[in-house]
Scaffold this motif. Structure first.
Motif: not given
Length: 377
Positions: A263-268
């Protein structure tokens, strides 16, 4: 009879963002930390340890008694008392050492090299932690009869930037990237601010800041805090050179979250450009923080990342820009005494060129937390 067509190839399974983060860290941090990386890596992937920040607006003595009954201790006062005894030449019974603790208590030689306690860290902050190797969880905080919660659970290492501010009575303080509110709450616990401005560009995160203050701070105290949702990069256009102390706790890769939570992962993959631009954003925020500080004032920059690109390199570049573009000199303050003060609670990196870095460690699984203090000339 017509041949049965083969089904179309299925879309390749999406690589989880947490896996992408771990691949990135393995590639970069293995070079940065060498043989220490496997230990840091497994700690990042293990359950995080928390501290209980005592709410000074609640019944402090009752809260302290409850926490001490479960074998937690206030790591701030415990460290300061130990150093004070050593500096005064008092005889102190040696603390029992946990078998898993790789570090020792401050020596008399270390204590003698420290400045006076009043010059070390912000007073009045109480945060309880369990001993090294003890993975007991704190129970959830409870409200008192007035609806004020008795303590706030947070990564205890996140208090170190606030302690480094060393707020003095009457200081005008700016928390430039304040949400979700743990550090803002800690600043208020000092009871020393002449004025506190808490800002965050995200309106949704600012709502979370309001919720934290509503739950932990009496209404009359909360009303003294100026909460805004400006773009922190432009703060100097609003109030240039106005604050004694500025905290710049910037958005970062939040390394522990990135390897643990989708959730809300900047590595998406959709956030790859945002991630690549982080060092530029951090630089702009730190420069804005320097500009917001009055001459002789101090800025503390912090992240919860292990990345030198987001830590030391940002600080170095900000110092250069402040000098060349704004004719403002800044001096990096020595915070190595934090290692002496808090070596029984946290594991510190021994090779951080500027500032200090708390490394996750299985016996003390706080952090990562980088912090660096600058004094404006």
């Amino acid at each position: 009879m017509s041949p049965v067509p083969f089904p179309k190839a299925a879309t390749a399974p999406r690589v989880p963002s947490t896996a992408l983060a771990l691949q990135n860290f393995d590639m970069n941090y293995s070079l940065r930390f060498g043989e220490a990386w496997p230990s840091v890596r497994i700690s990042l992937l293990s359950e995080q340890k928390y501290g209980a920040l005592v709410n000074g607006f609640a019944d402090v003595d009752h809260v302290a008694q409850e926490l001490e009954l479960v074998n937690a201790a206030d790591f701030v006062s415990k460290s300061l008392q130990k150093v004070q005894h050593l500096q005064e030449g008092s005889v102190v019974e040696p603390a029992a050492r946990e078998q898993s603790a790789p570090q020792e208590a401050p020596s008399e030689h270390q204590a003698a090299k420290l400045p006076p306690l009043s010059a070390l860290v912000t007073p009045n902050i109480k945060c309880y932690t369990f001993p090294r190797g003890d993975i007991t969880r704190f129970r959830s905080a409870r409200p008192d009869v007035l609806g004020i919660f008795n303590y706030y659970l947070l990564d205890a290492a996140s208090l170190l930037p606030v302690l480094a501010l060393n707020i003095k009575p009457g200081d005008l303080v700016l928390d430039l990237c304040a949400a979700p509110g743990g550090k803002t709450l800690a600043i208020l616990q000092t009871g020393l601010c002449g004025h506190l401005a808490a800002n965050d560009i995200s309106i949704s995160r600012t709502k979370r800041l309001h919720q934290v203050l509503n739950s932990y701070v009496p209404k009359q105290v909360k009303e003294t805090v100026c909460i805004t949702s400006w773009d922190g990069r432009n703060w100097a256009e609003l109030e240039s050179g106005s604050f004694h102390k500025v905290l710049v706790d910037v958005p970062c890769t939040t390394d522990r979250h990135s390897v643990m939570e989708e959730d809300n992962n900047i590595f998406h993959k959709r956030r790859s450009k945002e991630r690549q631009m982080l060092p530029m954003l951090q630089l702009q925020l730190l420069v804005a923080g320097i500009l917001a500080t009055m001459p002789g004032g101090e800025v503390v920059y912090s992240t919860c990342s292990l990345s030198q690109l987001q830590n030391e390199y940002v600080v170095e570049r900000a110092i250069e820009i402040a000098e060349t573009e704004y004719n403002i000199g800044t001096q990096v303050k020595d915070l190595s005494y934090f290692r002496t003060l808090f070596q029984n609670t946290f594991s510190f990196s021994s090779d951080c060129r500027l500032g200090e870095l708390v490394l996750p460690h299985l016996t003390a699984n706080f952090g990562p937390m980088y912090f660096c203090k600058l004094r404006r000339a």
